[in-house]
Design a protein around this motif. Structure first.
Motif, PDB file in Angstrom:
ATOM      1  N   ASN A   1       0.850  -1.195   0.000  1.00  0.00           N
ATOM      2  CA  ASN A   1       0.000   0.000   0.000  1.00  0.00           C
ATOM      3  C   ASN A   1       0.885   1.245   0.000  1.00  0.00           C
ATOM      4  OD1 ASN A   1       0.795   0.524   2.732  1.00  0.00           O
ATOM      5  ND2 ASN A   1      -0.819  -0.866   3.466  1.00  0.00           N
ATOM      6  N   GLU A   2       0.284   2.395  -0.067  1.00  0.00           N
ATOM      7  CA  GLU A   2       1.042   3.630  -0.202  1.00  0.00           C
ATOM      8  C   GLU A   2       1.980   3.858   0.986  1.00  0.00           C
ATOM      9  OE1 GLU A   2       2.679   6.877  -1.878  1.00  0.00           O
ATOM     10  OE2 GLU A   2       1.331   5.428  -2.825  1.00  0.00           O
ATOM     11  N   GLU A   3       1.492   3.602   2.178  1.00  0.00           N
ATOM     12  CA  GLU A   3       2.336   3.800   3.361  1.00  0.00           C
ATOM     13  C   GLU A   3       3.541   2.871   3.334  1.00  0.00           C
ATOM     14  OE1 GLU A   3       4.098   3.078   7.151  1.00  0.00           O
ATOM     15  OE2 GLU A   3       2.831   1.599   6.118  1.00  0.00           O
ATOM     16  N   GLN A   4       3.343   1.628   2.922  1.00  0.00           N
ATOM     17  CA  GLN A   4       4.443   0.671   2.848  1.00  0.00           C
ATOM     18  C   GLN A   4       5.464   1.078   1.786  1.00  0.00           C
ATOM     19  OE1 GLN A   4       2.092  -2.831   2.174  1.00  0.00           O
ATOM     20  NE2 GLN A   4       2.069  -3.413   4.349  1.00  0.00           N
ATOM     21  N   LYS A   5       4.987   1.564   0.664  1.00  0.00           N
ATOM     22  CA  LYS A   5       5.899   2.006  -0.389  1.00  0.00           C
ATOM     23  C   LYS A   5       6.767   3.159   0.099  1.00  0.00           C
ATOM     24  CE  LYS A   5       2.726   0.683  -4.111  1.00  0.00           C
ATOM     25  NZ  LYS A   5       1.868   1.175  -5.217  1.00  0.00           N
ATOM     26  N   GLN A   6       6.153   4.114   0.773  1.00  0.00           N
ATOM     27  CA  GLN A   6       6.909   5.266   1.263  1.00  0.00           C
ATOM     28  C   GLN A   6       7.907   4.866   2.350  1.00  0.00           C
ATOM     29  OE1 GLN A   6       4.230   8.375   2.471  1.00  0.00           O
ATOM     30  NE2 GLN A   6       3.353   8.643   0.422  1.00  0.00           N
ATOM     31  N   ARG A   7       7.548   3.862   3.138  1.00  0.00           N
ATOM     32  CA  ARG A   7       8.396   3.452   4.256  1.00  0.00           C
ATOM     33  C   ARG A   7       9.541   2.541   3.814  1.00  0.00           C
ATOM     34  NH1 ARG A   7       6.752  -0.504   8.587  1.00  0.00           N
ATOM     35  NH2 ARG A   7       4.720  -0.456   7.548  1.00  0.00           N
ATOM     36  N   PHE A   8       9.269   1.624   2.887  1.00  0.00           N
ATOM     37  CA  PHE A   8      10.259   0.599   2.554  1.00  0.00           C
ATOM     38  C   PHE A   8      11.078   0.880   1.298  1.00  0.00           C
ATOM     39  CE2 PHE A   8       7.048  -2.335   4.739  1.00  0.00           C
ATOM     40  CZ  PHE A   8       7.721  -2.290   5.953  1.00  0.00           C
ATOM     41  N   LEU A   9      10.442   1.448   0.266  1.00  0.00           N
ATOM     42  CA  LEU A   9      11.137   1.543  -1.021  1.00  0.00           C
ATOM     43  C   LEU A   9      12.345   2.482  -1.021  1.00  0.00           C
ATOM     44  CD1 LEU A   9       8.240   1.380  -3.651  1.00  0.00           C
ATOM     45  CD2 LEU A   9       9.889  -0.396  -3.033  1.00  0.00           C
ATOM     46  N   PRO A  10      12.250   3.709  -0.512  1.00  0.00           N
ATOM     47  CA  PRO A  10      13.419   4.598  -0.599  1.00  0.00           C
ATOM     48  C   PRO A  10      14.696   4.013  -0.003  1.00  0.00           C
ATOM     49  CG  PRO A  10      11.467   5.874  -0.079  1.00  0.00           C
ATOM     50  CD  PRO A  10      11.066   4.441   0.015  1.00  0.00           C
ATOM     51  N   PRO A  11      14.670   3.441   1.217  1.00  0.00           N
ATOM     52  CA  PRO A  11      15.919   2.878   1.730  1.00  0.00           C
ATOM     53  C   PRO A  11      16.391   1.634   0.969  1.00  0.00           C
ATOM     54  CG  PRO A  11      14.123   2.457   3.264  1.00  0.00           C
ATOM     55  CD  PRO A  11      13.611   3.419   2.242  1.00  0.00           C
ATOM     56  N   MET A  12      15.471   0.881   0.388  1.00  0.00           N
ATOM     57  CA  MET A  12      15.874  -0.278  -0.405  1.00  0.00           C
ATOM     58  C   MET A  12      16.540   0.164  -1.701  1.00  0.00           C
ATOM     59  SD  MET A  12      12.589  -2.823   0.098  1.00  0.00           S
ATOM     60  CE  MET A  12      13.390  -4.294  -0.542  1.00  0.00           C
ATOM     61  N   ILE A  13      16.003   1.183  -2.336  1.00  0.00           N
ATOM     62  CA  ILE A  13      16.559   1.697  -3.584  1.00  0.00           C
ATOM     63  C   ILE A  13      17.909   2.358  -3.335  1.00  0.00           C
ATOM     64  CG2 ILE A  13      16.181   3.420  -5.402  1.00  0.00           C
ATOM     65  CD1 ILE A  13      13.120   2.794  -5.017  1.00  0.00           C
ATOM     66  N   ALA A  14      18.086   2.931  -2.145  1.00  0.00           N
ATOM     67  CA  ALA A  14      19.364   3.559  -1.794  1.00  0.00           C
ATOM     68  C   ALA A  14      20.414   2.549  -1.358  1.00  0.00           C
ATOM     69  CB  ALA A  14      19.143   4.581  -0.680  1.00  0.00           C
ATOM     70  N   GLY A  15      20.021   1.276  -1.216  1.00  0.00           N
ATOM     71  CA  GLY A  15      20.958   0.257  -0.751  1.00  0.00           C
ATOM     72  C   GLY A  15      21.171   0.272   0.743  1.00  0.00           C
ATOM     73  N   GLU A  16      20.357   1.044   1.448  1.00  0.00           N
ATOM     74  CA  GLU A  16      20.485   1.158   2.898  1.00  0.00           C
ATOM     75  C   GLU A  16      19.814  -0.014   3.626  1.00  0.00           C
ATOM     76  OE1 GLU A  16      20.290   6.054   2.671  1.00  0.00           O
ATOM     77  OE2 GLU A  16      18.638   4.903   3.551  1.00  0.00           O
ATOM     78  N   ARG A  17      18.759  -0.556   3.007  1.00  0.00           N
ATOM     79  CA  ARG A  17      18.079  -1.705   3.578  1.00  0.00           C
ATOM     80  C   ARG A  17      17.997  -2.793   2.510  1.00  0.00           C
ATOM     81  NH1 ARG A  17      13.394  -0.860   7.843  1.00  0.00           N
ATOM     82  NH2 ARG A  17      14.753  -2.328   8.923  1.00  0.00           N
ATOM     83  N   ILE A  18      18.401  -3.980   2.897  1.00  0.00           N
ATOM     84  CA  ILE A  18      18.499  -5.107   1.970  1.00  0.00           C
ATOM     85  C   ILE A  18      17.303  -6.026   2.180  1.00  0.00           C
ATOM     86  CG2 ILE A  18      19.890  -7.100   1.309  1.00  0.00           C
ATOM     87  CD1 ILE A  18      22.349  -5.499   2.274  1.00  0.00           C
ATOM     88  N   GLY A  19      16.731  -6.489   1.083  1.00  0.00           N
ATOM     89  CA  GLY A  19      15.538  -7.321   1.148  1.00  0.00           C
ATOM     90  C   GLY A  19      15.813  -8.791   0.907  1.00  0.00           C
ATOM     91  N   ALA A  20      14.872  -9.610   1.344  1.00  0.00           N
ATOM     92  CA  ALA A  20      14.910 -11.051   1.097  1.00  0.00           C
ATOM     93  C   ALA A  20      13.479 -11.552   1.054  1.00  0.00           C
ATOM     94  CB  ALA A  20      15.694 -11.779   2.194  1.00  0.00           C
ATOM     95  N   ILE A  21      13.316 -12.758   0.541  1.00  0.00           N
ATOM     96  CA  ILE A  21      11.993 -13.395   0.585  1.00  0.00           C
ATOM     97  C   ILE A  21      12.160 -14.776   1.177  1.00  0.00           C
ATOM     98  CG2 ILE A  21      12.157 -14.232  -1.805  1.00  0.00           C
ATOM     99  CD1 ILE A  21       9.035 -13.740  -1.878  1.00  0.00           C
ATOM    100  N   ALA A  22      11.288 -15.111   2.122  1.00  0.00           N
ATOM    101  CA  ALA A  22      11.397 -16.369   2.858  1.00  0.00           C
ATOM    102  C   ALA A  22      10.185 -17.245   2.566  1.00  0.00           C
ATOM    103  CB  ALA A  22      11.518 -16.094   4.358  1.00  0.00           C
ATOM    104  N   MET A  23      10.388 -18.194   1.656  1.00  0.00           N
ATOM    105  CA  MET A  23       9.361 -19.172   1.335  1.00  0.00           C
ATOM    106  C   MET A  23       9.768 -20.558   1.807  1.00  0.00           C
ATOM    107  SD  MET A  23       7.970 -18.140  -2.480  1.00  0.00           S
ATOM    108  CE  MET A  23       9.563 -17.904  -3.265  1.00  0.00           C
TER     109      MET A  23
END
Length: 384
Positions: A106-128
């Motif tokens: 949602n919009e709040e999640q995009k604003q909270r998570f995307l900028p630091p991920m795009i900046a390389g400040e926060r690294i993502g993973a998926i756990a299946m």
């Protein structure tokens, strides 16, 4: 056959990527292998140069484009220097984690998570994947129980790419104990959440520099604002996002096969045996002719797949075909190239040796190739 995939804009971007690779990647490859982890500095450098979040909307710091050709340029340039572990880690961020947030969040999640991920400040993973489940996602046992203000998650995951470095983990958990296709939901679990921990950093056959780990969830409270998408919609969301992941595997497979073959051609021209160049033996020429043809055919297919993805026409069957064929081809080409190197091919000081180690996982992750053939076969015979 002349390649027509790229425009001048893509080639200008390639120059920037190549400079980044020589400056930030090549000097660190050996150290990353020895340390069995990629340090976060290269993530920050990539973010600063605009190499992450290429398809993410501009308002969150992304490049705002859906043109996968730019991502493919990065994969090709990484393949040229055999930065396979970094390519895999970055693909997890750019082809899986960021798109999940951008497409499902949602919009709040995009604003909270995307900028630091795009900046390389926060690294993502998926756990299946879980111990004992493999490709059988219906067997997932990690559970999420609803409580006031959120959910409590319990369970364990394994084989998680970016498992040690990750700050945001998109976690698949069962929210309906009764099971069924609508029993699973996606949650964004953050590093600092109490009860969320890392298990072992796993020792692997290849991709030694990439951190693959176990994850542990012990009564982890995940607030409602970290639920990604609809409750019970996890499987549908996963299915919709898998074609891009498989396209990235196929694109990387062809890029690596091309790089290893080019180096092998050079090697056979330089190396001599029995008074002549290895390249002058008829068997060598037959091998090189077959491999060059196979790689060229695969390149044309993957280029077309990229254009199909850009046009919004790339299907799950297209992705399955591309993934299994190119990853099998990658392994076959590298194996044959190693044979042409003789004993030197078995030495890790030669790139073909490391490529041989790193390639094997391509036939497994993103869905084992046997699963890819099931997807294709069911479509052919009209089964759901």
């Amino acid at each position: 056959m002349k390649r027509t995939l790229y425009s001048s804009d893509h080639e200008a971007f390639r120059e920037s990527v190549a400079a980044f690779v020589q400056r930030e990647v090549v000097p660190n490859l050996e150290r990353w292998e020895e340390d069995a982890i990629i340090d976060r500095g290269v993530w920050l450098a990539a973010g600063k140069q605009g190499l992450l979040g290429l398809a993410a909307p501009e308002e969150y710091g992304g490049a705002g484009g859906a043109d996968y050709r730019f991502r493919n340029v990065i994969l090709e340039e990484f393949a040229k220097v055999h930065a396979t572990a970094l390519a895999s880690s970055f693909s997890l961020q750019d082809d899986i984690a960021i798109p999940y947030i951008a497409e499902i969040g949602n919009e709040e999640q995009k604003q909270r998570f995307l900028p630091p991920m795009i900046a390389g400040e926060r690294i993502g993973a998926i756990a299946m994947t879980e111990p004992g489940t493999g490709s059988d996602l219906q067997g997932i046992k990690t559970s999420a129980k609803q409580v006031a203000g959120g959910w409590v998650v319990n369970g364990a995951k394994t084989f998680i790419t970016n498992g040690i470095n990750s700050d945001l983990v998109i976690t698949v958990a069962k929210t309906d104990p009764a099971g069924g296709p609508n029993a699973f939901t996606l949650f964004v679990v953050e590093r600092e959440m109490e009860g969320f921990g890392r298990g072992r950093k796993l020792k692997k056959v290849g991709l030694h520099a990439q951190d693959t780990a176990e994850l542990v969830y012990e009564d982890v409270f995940v607030p409602d604002e970290n639920v990604l998408g609809e409750i019970g919609g996890g499987f549908g969301q996963l299915k919709n996002m898998l074609p891009l992941e498989r396209l990235s595997i196929a694109a990387h497979a062809v890029a690596v096969a091309e790089a290893v073959l080019a180096e092998t051609i050079t090697y056979t021209k330089d190396r001599r045996a029995f008074g002549q160049r290895i390249a002058d033996f008829q068997n060598t020429q037959f091998e090189l002719a077959e491999m060059q043809t196979l790689v060229n055919v695969a390149r044309v297919y993957v280029d077309q797949a990229i254009l199909s993805f850009n046009a919004g026409e790339f299907t799950d069957v297209d992705a399955a075909q591309a993934k299994w064929w190119t990853s099998d081809l990658q392994n076959d080409v590298i194996d044959r190239c190693l044979q042409l190197h003789g004993g030197y091919g078995f030495m890790l000081e030669y790139p073909v040796g490391r490529a041989y180690q790193d390639a094997r996982i391509q036939r497994i992750f993103g869905g084992a190739n046997e699963i890819m053939k099931m997807i294709i076969g069911r479509k052919i015979v009209g089964r759901p």
